[in-house]
Scaffold this motif. Sequence first.
Motif, PDB file in Angstrom:
ATOM      1  N   THR A 103      41.224  67.294  62.363  1.00 24.86           N
ATOM      2  CA  THR A 103      40.720  68.926  63.304  1.00 24.86           C
ATOM      3  C   THR A 103      40.277  69.831  62.034  1.00 24.86           C
ATOM      4  O   THR A 103      38.934  69.755  62.329  1.00 24.86           O
ATOM      5  CB  THR A 103      41.816  69.410  63.915  1.00 24.86           C
ATOM      6  OG1 THR A 103      42.348  67.897  65.087  1.00 24.86           O
ATOM      7  CG2 THR A 103      41.000  70.641  64.978  1.00 24.86           C
ATOM      8  N   GLU A 104      40.600  69.548  60.747  1.00 20.75           N
ATOM      9  CA  GLU A 104      39.858  70.738  59.942  1.00 20.75           C
ATOM     10  C   GLU A 104      39.097  69.504  59.490  1.00 20.75           C
ATOM     11  O   GLU A 104      37.915  70.392  59.727  1.00 20.75           O
ATOM     12  CB  GLU A 104      41.192  70.714  59.389  1.00 20.75           C
ATOM     13  CG  GLU A 104      40.792  70.945  57.915  1.00 20.75           C
ATOM     14  CD  GLU A 104      41.970  71.341  56.121  1.00 20.75           C
ATOM     15  OE1 GLU A 104      41.673  71.686  55.282  1.00 20.75           O
ATOM     16  OE2 GLU A 104      42.967  70.402  56.905  1.00 20.75           O
TER      17      GLU A 104
ATOM     18  N   LEU B 158      30.206  60.700  68.861  1.00 19.74           N
ATOM     19  CA  LEU B 158      32.017  61.179  68.087  1.00 19.74           C
ATOM     20  C   LEU B 158      32.820  61.273  69.889  1.00 19.74           C
ATOM     21  O   LEU B 158      34.223  60.744  70.366  1.00 19.74           O
ATOM     22  CB  LEU B 158      32.660  61.817  67.536  1.00 19.74           C
ATOM     23  CG  LEU B 158      31.720  61.900  65.448  1.00 19.74           C
ATOM     24  CD1 LEU B 158      31.468  62.137  65.528  1.00 19.74           C
ATOM     25  CD2 LEU B 158      32.992  59.834  65.763  1.00 19.74           C
ATOM     26  N   ALA B 159      32.141  62.397  70.763  1.00 19.07           N
ATOM     27  CA  ALA B 159      32.375  62.692  71.698  1.00 19.07           C
ATOM     28  C   ALA B 159      32.968  61.608  72.774  1.00 19.07           C
ATOM     29  O   ALA B 159      33.512  61.397  73.769  1.00 19.07           O
ATOM     30  CB  ALA B 159      31.707  63.854  72.443  1.00 19.07           C
TER      31      ALA B 159
ATOM     32  N   ALA C 240      36.252  57.196  75.293  1.00 22.50           N
ATOM     33  CA  ALA C 240      36.174  55.742  76.007  1.00 22.50           C
ATOM     34  C   ALA C 240      37.827  54.826  75.771  1.00 22.50           C
ATOM     35  O   ALA C 240      37.561  53.533  76.078  1.00 22.50           O
ATOM     36  CB  ALA C 240      35.981  54.981  75.203  1.00 22.50           C
ATOM     37  N   ASP C 241      38.350  55.872  74.988  1.00 25.02           N
ATOM     38  CA  ASP C 241      39.673  55.554  74.816  1.00 25.02           C
ATOM     39  C   ASP C 241      39.766  54.267  74.241  1.00 25.02           C
ATOM     40  O   ASP C 241      39.120  54.313  73.098  1.00 25.02           O
ATOM     41  CB  ASP C 241      40.650  55.280  75.705  1.00 25.02           C
ATOM     42  CG  ASP C 241      41.286  56.861  76.710  1.00 25.02           C
ATOM     43  OD1 ASP C 241      41.056  57.881  75.810  1.00 25.02           O
ATOM     44  OD2 ASP C 241      41.210  57.252  77.931  1.00 25.02           O
TER      45      ASP C 241
ATOM     46  N   ILE D 257      39.065  64.696  68.023  1.00 23.59           N
ATOM     47  CA  ILE D 257      37.499  65.469  68.777  1.00 23.59           C
ATOM     48  C   ILE D 257      37.798  65.626  70.335  1.00 23.59           C
ATOM     49  O   ILE D 257      37.122  67.072  70.148  1.00 23.59           O
ATOM     50  CB  ILE D 257      36.705  64.050  69.255  1.00 23.59           C
ATOM     51  CG1 ILE D 257      36.887  63.390  67.224  1.00 23.59           C
ATOM     52  CG2 ILE D 257      35.334  64.498  69.756  1.00 23.59           C
ATOM     53  CD1 ILE D 257      36.234  61.734  68.195  1.00 23.59           C
ATOM     54  N   ARG D 258      38.951  65.802  71.229  1.00 17.70           N
ATOM     55  CA  ARG D 258      38.267  65.880  72.115  1.00 17.70           C
ATOM     56  C   ARG D 258      39.200  67.806  72.028  1.00 17.70           C
ATOM     57  O   ARG D 258      38.999  68.481  72.681  1.00 17.70           O
ATOM     58  CB  ARG D 258      39.798  65.749  72.914  1.00 17.70           C
ATOM     59  CG  ARG D 258      39.451  63.879  73.659  1.00 17.70           C
ATOM     60  CD  ARG D 258      40.410  63.164  73.908  1.00 17.70           C
ATOM     61  NE  ARG D 258      39.836  61.666  74.523  1.00 17.70           N
ATOM     62  CZ  ARG D 258      40.741  61.156  74.756  1.00 17.70           C
ATOM     63  NH1 ARG D 258      42.248  61.284  74.645  1.00 17.70           N
ATOM     64  NH2 ARG D 258      41.022  59.995  75.145  1.00 17.70           N
ATOM     65  N   ALA D 259      40.531  68.030  71.198  1.00 18.98           N
ATOM     66  CA  ALA D 259      40.320  69.056  70.390  1.00 18.98           C
ATOM     67  C   ALA D 259      39.408  70.425  70.304  1.00 18.98           C
ATOM     68  O   ALA D 259      39.225  71.724  70.721  1.00 18.98           O
ATOM     69  CB  ALA D 259      41.746  69.181  69.943  1.00 18.98           C
TER      70      ALA D 259
END
Length: 226
Positions: A119-120, A135-136, A141-142, A222-224
């Motif tokens: 995240t950082e 990347l998103a 796609a899990d 990535i989701r965050a």
Amino acid sequence: MTRSSAQGRTDAGHDLFKGMTKKKKAKDSKKDTQPPIQVGEHGRYQIKSGLLAGKFVARAFAKPPTKARGMIAEASGATQEAAITALHDVIDARESKMTENRRTDPHTGASVPSIEEYTEALGQVALTRPQRALLAALSLADEDGLTEMRVANGAGYKSHASANRSLASAGRLIATFLSSETVSNGSSTNLDGTAVLGFRGEPEHDGDPGNWILYPELRDAIRAAL
């Protein structure tokens, strides 16, 4: 702690030092002059130090420009220099602990950073818009991952070769920021840089390189962040 310093803890990095005593004007005597706020760097962090509520404090923030907000670490000392030195030790210990706690992925043999580390990095490194889209798409796609062509099409690349190179480039940026490994597992289908992001799934047939699959830690980050 004064009201202004307490308020500073709730603001972004630049405002957290609002309560620090600034250098007085020339009309005051030298005896009453307080040391100014110092701004420096240590590793990938910006360091701010000064006098806060009667004690010398040093604080670490993400280097600008960045999306990351808030203080990362803090230390105090008898002098401004002592506070800075103490903060350097705190940061180094923090980095060592995070590195030691990384798991080793069985697919790549690489040390996988934590969600916090990813995240950082995502808030700091200069990823292009297509790389972020790439990347998103992979994060959504899990554990099934995506084929090379679906990755390329979803991120707007003209070929899967271009998408693969872009993915490897993104991996190198993140690996450099995190001081992590970038070496692949030796497979000709894995480019240098991708080992910090994920791995290839099992091929369905001869000639199939396998789907790109991100590490779960990176998917969550990535989701965050994106």
